[in-house]
Design a protein around this motif. Sequence first.
Motif, short mmCIF file in Angstrom:
data_model
loop_
_atom_site.label_atom_id
_atom_site.label_comp_id
_atom_site.label_asym_id
_atom_site.label_seq_id
_atom_site.Cartn_x
_atom_site.Cartn_y
_atom_site.Cartn_z
N GLY A 1 20.96 6.29 -1.70
CA GLY A 1 20.12 6.76 -0.61
C GLY A 1 19.23 7.95 -0.90
N ALA A 2 19.26 8.48 -2.10
CA ALA A 2 18.40 9.63 -2.43
C ALA A 2 16.97 9.17 -2.68
CB ALA A 2 18.94 10.35 -3.66
N LEU A 3 16.03 9.84 -2.03
CA LEU A 3 14.61 9.52 -2.19
C LEU A 3 14.14 10.01 -3.56
CD1 LEU A 3 11.97 8.48 -0.87
CD2 LEU A 3 11.63 10.79 -0.02
N ARG A 4 13.56 9.10 -4.35
CA ARG A 4 13.10 9.46 -5.68
C ARG A 4 11.58 9.50 -5.79
NH1 ARG A 4 17.24 11.95 -7.24
NH2 ARG A 4 18.93 10.78 -8.14
N ALA A 5 10.89 8.63 -5.05
CA ALA A 5 9.44 8.60 -5.18
C ALA A 5 8.79 7.96 -3.95
CB ALA A 5 9.04 7.81 -6.43
N VAL A 6 7.57 8.39 -3.69
CA VAL A 6 6.72 7.79 -2.66
C VAL A 6 5.38 7.53 -3.31
CG1 VAL A 6 5.58 8.12 -0.43
CG2 VAL A 6 7.88 9.02 -0.78
N SER A 7 4.85 6.33 -3.15
CA SER A 7 3.55 5.98 -3.70
C SER A 7 2.66 5.51 -2.56
CB SER A 7 3.70 4.87 -4.75
OG SER A 7 2.43 4.44 -5.19
N ILE A 8 1.48 6.12 -2.45
CA ILE A 8 0.55 5.79 -1.37
C ILE A 8 -0.79 5.40 -1.98
CG2 ILE A 8 -0.66 6.67 0.66
CD1 ILE A 8 1.70 8.71 0.92
N ASP A 9 -1.29 4.24 -1.60
CA ASP A 9 -2.59 3.79 -2.08
C ASP A 9 -3.67 4.76 -1.59
OD1 ASP A 9 -5.20 2.10 -1.79
OD2 ASP A 9 -3.91 0.97 -3.17
N PRO A 10 -4.59 5.17 -2.45
CA PRO A 10 -5.62 6.13 -2.06
C PRO A 10 -6.50 5.69 -0.88
CG PRO A 10 -5.63 5.81 -4.43
CD PRO A 10 -4.66 4.82 -3.86
N LEU B 1 0.82 -1.21 0.00
CA LEU B 1 0.00 0.00 0.00
C LEU B 1 0.85 1.27 0.00
CD1 LEU B 1 -2.83 -1.02 2.49
CD2 LEU B 1 -2.98 -0.87 0.00
N VAL B 2 2.06 1.15 0.54
CA VAL B 2 3.01 2.27 0.52
C VAL B 2 4.31 1.77 -0.09
CG1 VAL B 2 4.35 3.88 1.93
CG2 VAL B 2 1.99 3.37 2.54
N MET B 3 4.83 2.52 -1.07
CA MET B 3 6.08 2.16 -1.71
C MET B 3 7.00 3.39 -1.73
SD MET B 3 4.90 -0.28 -4.84
CE MET B 3 3.55 0.76 -5.40
N VAL B 4 8.27 3.15 -1.47
CA VAL B 4 9.27 4.21 -1.48
C VAL B 4 10.38 3.77 -2.43
CG1 VAL B 4 11.01 5.37 -0.07
CG2 VAL B 4 8.78 4.93 0.89
N THR B 5 10.82 4.68 -3.29
CA THR B 5 11.90 4.39 -4.23
C THR B 5 13.10 5.27 -3.88
OG1 THR B 5 10.28 3.89 -5.96
CG2 THR B 5 12.54 4.26 -6.66
N LEU B 6 14.25 4.61 -3.70
CA LEU B 6 15.51 5.30 -3.41
C LEU B 6 16.53 4.94 -4.49
CD1 LEU B 6 16.06 4.33 0.36
CD2 LEU B 6 14.98 6.40 -0.50
N THR B 7 17.52 5.81 -4.67
CA THR B 7 18.67 5.39 -5.46
C THR B 7 19.51 4.51 -4.54
OG1 THR B 7 20.16 7.18 -4.80
CG2 THR B 7 18.71 7.60 -6.71
N ALA B 8 20.43 3.77 -5.11
CA ALA B 8 21.30 2.92 -4.30
C ALA B 8 22.27 3.75 -3.47
CB ALA B 8 22.04 1.92 -5.18
N ASP C 1 12.69 -0.58 4.56
CA ASP C 1 12.80 -1.71 3.65
C ASP C 1 13.67 -1.34 2.45
OD1 ASP C 1 12.15 -4.35 2.62
OD2 ASP C 1 10.74 -3.36 1.26
N ALA C 2 13.46 -0.15 1.89
CA ALA C 2 14.26 0.30 0.75
C ALA C 2 15.72 0.46 1.15
CB ALA C 2 13.70 1.62 0.20
N ARG C 3 16.00 0.98 2.33
CA ARG C 3 17.39 1.15 2.79
C ARG C 3 18.07 -0.21 2.94
NH1 ARG C 3 20.21 5.79 3.62
NH2 ARG C 3 21.46 4.58 5.06
N THR C 4 17.36 -1.19 3.45
CA THR C 4 17.92 -2.54 3.58
C THR C 4 18.27 -3.10 2.21
OG1 THR C 4 16.67 -2.95 5.60
CG2 THR C 4 17.45 -4.89 4.39
N ARG C 5 17.38 -2.92 1.25
CA ARG C 5 17.64 -3.39 -0.11
C ARG C 5 18.82 -2.63 -0.73
NH1 ARG C 5 12.87 -6.22 -2.23
NH2 ARG C 5 11.31 -6.20 -0.57
N MET C 6 18.89 -1.33 -0.46
CA MET C 6 19.97 -0.50 -0.97
C MET C 6 21.31 -1.00 -0.43
SD MET C 6 20.68 3.49 -0.08
CE MET C 6 21.26 3.08 1.55
#
Length: 107
Positions: free
Chosen positions: A47-56, A38-45, A77-82
């Motif tokens: 650590g820069a935040l590129r996008a946030v997606s929130i389900d309506p 329901l919530v997604m965050v996109t980072l560069t590897a 979660d994104a930081r762990t993947r990064m």
Amino acid sequence: MRDLMGMMKEMAGLKAKMEAMQAELDATLVEGRAGAGLVMVTLTAKGALRAVSIDPTLMKAEEKEILEDLIVAAHADARTRMESVIAEKTQGLMGGLPLPPGFKLPF
């Protein structure tokens, strides 16, 4: 003296590889999810935040705290993947150089 020259060449090559890896990390995107997506965050590897997606469906005043928690969880979660991406790319770059346990390169 020959060993010193060889080591200098090797270090110059390593510097070029590090610069290339930095550019690659800046272009690599990692995504973190929370709340079953329901919530997604996109980072560069890097650590820069590129996008946030929130389900309506989460856009309700009474859901504010839940939404805030989900954003933090998605970012974690994104930081762990990064960090996994960085570790993988660094391991390939370093080519098995022995680094002390727990040593992290500054990326």
